[in-house]
Write an enzyme that holds these catalytic residues in place. Structure first.
Site, mmCIF file in Angstrom:
data_model
loop_
_atom_site.group_PDB
_atom_site.id
_atom_site.type_symbol
_atom_site.label_atom_id
_atom_site.label_comp_id
_atom_site.label_asym_id
_atom_site.label_seq_id
_atom_site.Cartn_x
_atom_site.Cartn_y
_atom_site.Cartn_z
ATOM 1 N N GLY A 259 0.805 -1.223 0.000
ATOM 2 C CA GLY A 259 0.000 0.000 0.000
ATOM 3 C C GLY A 259 0.829 1.261 0.000
ATOM 4 O O GLY A 259 0.344 2.315 0.416
ATOM 5 N N GLU A 301 4.995 -5.841 0.494
ATOM 6 C CA GLU A 301 4.210 -6.167 -0.705
ATOM 7 C C GLU A 301 3.798 -4.931 -1.489
ATOM 8 O O GLU A 301 2.606 -4.614 -1.570
ATOM 9 C CB GLU A 301 2.949 -6.920 -0.260
ATOM 10 C CG GLU A 301 3.234 -8.118 0.617
ATOM 11 C CD GLU A 301 1.981 -8.675 1.287
ATOM 12 O OE1 GLU A 301 1.051 -7.912 1.592
ATOM 13 O OE2 GLU A 301 1.935 -9.884 1.487
ATOM 14 N N PRO A 302 4.754 -4.208 -2.084
ATOM 15 C CA PRO A 302 4.347 -3.075 -2.911
ATOM 16 C C PRO A 302 3.732 -3.577 -4.217
ATOM 17 O O PRO A 302 4.222 -4.530 -4.815
ATOM 18 C CB PRO A 302 5.663 -2.341 -3.186
ATOM 19 C CG PRO A 302 6.718 -3.407 -3.084
ATOM 20 C CD PRO A 302 6.220 -4.405 -2.069
ATOM 21 N N GLY A 303 2.665 -2.960 -4.640
ATOM 22 C CA GLY A 303 2.050 -3.289 -5.927
ATOM 23 C C GLY A 303 2.129 -2.060 -6.806
ATOM 24 O O GLY A 303 2.960 -1.928 -7.696
ATOM 25 N N ARG A 304 1.234 -1.094 -6.497
ATOM 26 C CA ARG A 304 1.168 0.117 -7.329
ATOM 27 C C ARG A 304 2.500 0.838 -7.394
ATOM 28 O O ARG A 304 2.850 1.408 -8.425
ATOM 29 C CB ARG A 304 0.067 1.048 -6.820
ATOM 30 C CG ARG A 304 0.394 1.816 -5.554
ATOM 31 C CD ARG A 304 -0.793 2.609 -5.019
ATOM 32 N NE ARG A 304 -1.846 1.735 -4.553
ATOM 33 C CZ ARG A 304 -3.120 1.836 -4.914
ATOM 34 N NH1 ARG A 304 -3.508 2.791 -5.715
ATOM 35 N NH2 ARG A 304 -4.004 0.997 -4.429
ATOM 36 N N TYR A 345 -13.180 5.071 -7.222
ATOM 37 C CA TYR A 345 -12.611 5.645 -5.990
ATOM 38 C C TYR A 345 -12.592 7.172 -6.004
ATOM 39 O O TYR A 345 -12.099 7.776 -5.058
ATOM 40 C CB TYR A 345 -11.144 5.213 -5.808
ATOM 41 C CG TYR A 345 -10.859 3.746 -5.921
ATOM 42 C CD1 TYR A 345 -11.400 2.838 -5.009
ATOM 43 C CD2 TYR A 345 -10.003 3.262 -6.908
ATOM 44 C CE1 TYR A 345 -11.106 1.484 -5.106
ATOM 45 C CE2 TYR A 345 -9.708 1.907 -7.003
ATOM 46 C CZ TYR A 345 -10.262 1.030 -6.104
ATOM 47 O OH TYR A 345 -9.960 -0.300 -6.195
ATOM 48 N N CYS A 372 -20.925 4.490 -21.997
ATOM 49 C CA CYS A 372 -22.283 4.946 -21.734
ATOM 50 C C CYS A 372 -22.608 4.936 -20.250
ATOM 51 O O CYS A 372 -23.429 4.141 -19.783
ATOM 52 C CB CYS A 372 -23.263 4.095 -22.529
ATOM 53 S SG CYS A 372 -23.055 4.420 -24.280
ATOM 54 N N GLU A 373 -21.944 5.818 -19.536
ATOM 55 C CA GLU A 373 -22.177 6.049 -18.111
ATOM 56 C C GLU A 373 -21.839 7.503 -17.867
ATOM 57 O O GLU A 373 -20.763 7.960 -18.275
ATOM 58 C CB GLU A 373 -21.189 5.232 -17.253
ATOM 59 C CG GLU A 373 -21.370 3.743 -17.288
ATOM 60 C CD GLU A 373 -22.530 3.257 -16.450
ATOM 61 O OE1 GLU A 373 -22.888 3.931 -15.469
ATOM 62 O OE2 GLU A 373 -23.090 2.213 -16.805
HETATM 63 C C1 LIG Z 1 -3.423 -5.148 -2.813
HETATM 64 C C2 LIG Z 1 -2.488 -5.639 -1.785
HETATM 65 C C3 LIG Z 1 -1.184 -5.150 -1.733
HETATM 66 C C4 LIG Z 1 -0.670 -4.089 -2.659
HETATM 67 O O1 LIG Z 1 -1.251 -2.839 -2.523
HETATM 68 P P1 LIG Z 1 -0.605 -1.642 -3.351
HETATM 69 O O2 LIG Z 1 -1.425 -0.466 -2.994
HETATM 70 O O3 LIG Z 1 -0.707 -1.981 -4.788
HETATM 71 O O4 LIG Z 1 0.806 -1.531 -2.909
HETATM 72 C C5 LIG Z 1 -0.335 -5.696 -0.804
HETATM 73 N N1 LIG Z 1 -0.729 -6.663 0.046
HETATM 74 C C6 LIG Z 1 -1.986 -7.147 0.026
HETATM 75 C C7 LIG Z 1 -2.362 -8.219 0.984
HETATM 76 C C8 LIG Z 1 -2.901 -6.659 -0.872
HETATM 77 O O5 LIG Z 1 -4.142 -7.140 -0.883
#
Ligand SMILES: *Cc1c(COP(=O)(O)O)cnc(C)c1O
Length: 459
Positions: A259, A301-304, A345, A372-373
């Site tokens: 996150g 756990e970085p995603g974004r 969001y 179409c929204e």
């Molecule tokens: C979605 C998620 C992430 C990644 O969140 P980002 O905002 O993309 O960094 C990490 N851990 C868990 C368990 C998630 O569900």
């Protein structure tokens, strides 16, 4: 490339963004207008260098603050086989949240022991698949999952490494749709209600489960460091007071989740990876140390924050509608089918003309999608030069949770994806076409019903 001209939104665009010889936006040494002509629009462009640097920054930041650490890329932000290979090559593992993500990771050839499976309602087939594929950890999210996973692991003949995801009851002050660490959340076993302690006992009763440690994830994006510190204190209390003192179990691994924030709009606060690493590492040392607990291995756990900035969405400008005294709508040939985040969001973005990125703003317009929204609006009140029909518009920070949440709404074609690097553009995924929209239809006929209702597993 003209390095002297100042590119607007430089902090949001990929690291290689600049001006092409004709004054167009350049990404990875490629002229964005030429990319759009060659591959069509909407087009998603990923910059290889930005992706690599984001991976390295996270790995190095955590390694230098806390050597016993692993960085896992949260695949749901955006996953494809070529991307997975590049991310694995930088030393990251992966979070998966579905059987589909496990299959794509497996097909990409990444080491399955570096994969962690999450999910608040994993199905039995997904647990079986995870065990069979040999994922390193399964993160248990609720009490019901424990006997189900115990059975899946023993049926698969494995002692499965697991983490227990707790809900620490901490508000990360993010959007209500993306907060996950509070008590009223579908994710994680609450500490406050006593459910966490029961779940721990239940895991320990399963001989096929090897409890490696604890997990939390507070939500995203989290721009403050304090929620991590508060959450880590709750987890350390549980590790000492419950795991050690009541059950004699050592928490060998701990994940504070992901996150980590990225910049979507000018002025968004974005703590650098080192700030997160320092806050998390020092909180773990302090909270674990004060309770006399041996320090755990940590995984983040970085995603974004790995992929968002690497991606740019390119759209072509279409219709213009002026409502005098109220608003001017400028529509583009994409929208909520490729980027649902503003509608879902209320996410804010910025945009610039890819043909004349340094042109001065002339008007305030709302950039609408073509679907179409009424809620299909990408940017509200954007300050832009007066855009011509057909002009190419670039939206930065488009690499995360856009393609992975994309749909065929209005039976639109999902965009092509290209990877740019040192002046070369490589097509990673072609644009969809009409036959793709119909490829899965089953014409009614004898025997087809069984196939249509069948399993998602490829046999
Ligand atoms: C979605 C998620 C992430 C990644 O969140 P980002 O905002 O993309 O960094 C990490 N851990 C868990 C368990 C998630 O569900």
């Amino acid at each position: 490339m003209d390095a002297t001209a100042r590119l607007p939104l430089a902090d949001l665009l990929p690291l290689t963004a600049g001006l092409a010889p004709g004054g167009h936006l350049a990404l990875g040494g490629c002229d964005a207008v030429e990319l759009a002509e060659r591959f069509g629009t909407p087009l998603y462009v990923y910059d290889a260098r930005t992706l690599r640097v984001q991976c390295r920054d996270y790995v190095e930041a955590f390694r230098s603050e806390y050597p016993q650490s692993t960085v896992l890329y949260a695949s749901k932000a955006y996953l494809s086989r070529p991307l997975a290979r590049r991310i694995a090559a930088e030393g990251l593992g992966f979070d998966a949240v579905s059987g589909g993500e496990i299959e794509v990771l497996r097909a990409s050839g990444v080491a399955m022991e570096t994969v962690y499976l999450h999910g608040n309602s994993k199905e039995r087939w997904e647990l079986d698949l995870a065990v069979e594929a040999g994922v390193g950890r399964i993160v248990i999210d609720n009490e019901e999952e424990i006997p189900l996973l115990g059975e899946a692991a023993s049926a698969g003949g494995r002692r499965q490494g697991v983490l227990l995801r707790l809900s620490p009851g901490v508000d990360a002050h993010t959007h209500e749709k993306t907060t996950t660490g509070i008590l009223d959340s579908k994710f994680g076993v609450p500490v406050a209600t006593g459910a966490a302690e029961r779940a721990l006992a239940a895991v320990l009763e399963q001989p096929s489960l090897d409890l490696r440690g604890l997990h939390m994830h507070l939500g995203s994006p989290i721009v403050e460091l304090e929620p991590f510190e508060l959450g880590i204190a709750v987890m350390a209390d549980f590790a000492a007071g419950v795991c050690r003192d009541r059950f004699g179990v050592e928490v060998r691994e701990f994940s504070p989740g992901g996150g980590f924030a990225v910049g979507y709009a000018a002025g968004d606060p974005v703590p650098p990876p080192a700030a997160y690493a320092r806050a998390i590492a020092s909180a773990v040392r302090r909270e674990w140390g004060e309770r006399g607990l041996p320090l755990p291995h940590i995984s983040v756990e970085p995603g974004r924050s790995i992929v968002a900035r690497a991606g740019v969405a390119l759209y072509q400008v279409g219709a213009r509608k002026e409502v005098p005294g109220i608003r001017t709508y400028v529509s583009v040939n994409g929208g909520m089918a490729d980027n649902v985040r503003p509608a879902m969001y209320g996410s804010r973005y910025e945009a610039l003309s890819a043909e004349r990125p340094t042109a001065a703003p002339e008007e305030t317009v709302t950039i609408a999608g073509k679907y179409c929204e009424s809620g299909d609006v990408l940017l509200r009140d954007a300050r832009l030069p007066r855009l011509r029909r057909g002009e190419l518009l670039a939206v930065p920070a488009a690499g995360a949770y856009q393609l992975s949440m994309s749909s065929n709404y209005n039976l639109s074609y999902r965009p092509a994806v290209v990877l740019v690097e040192e002046g070369q553009a490589r097509l990673l995924r072609r644009r969809e076409r009409a036959s793709d929209l119909m490829a899965l239809d089953v014409e009614p006929g004898p025997g087809d019903a069984a196939e249509a209702a069948g399993s998602s597993r490829d046999e």
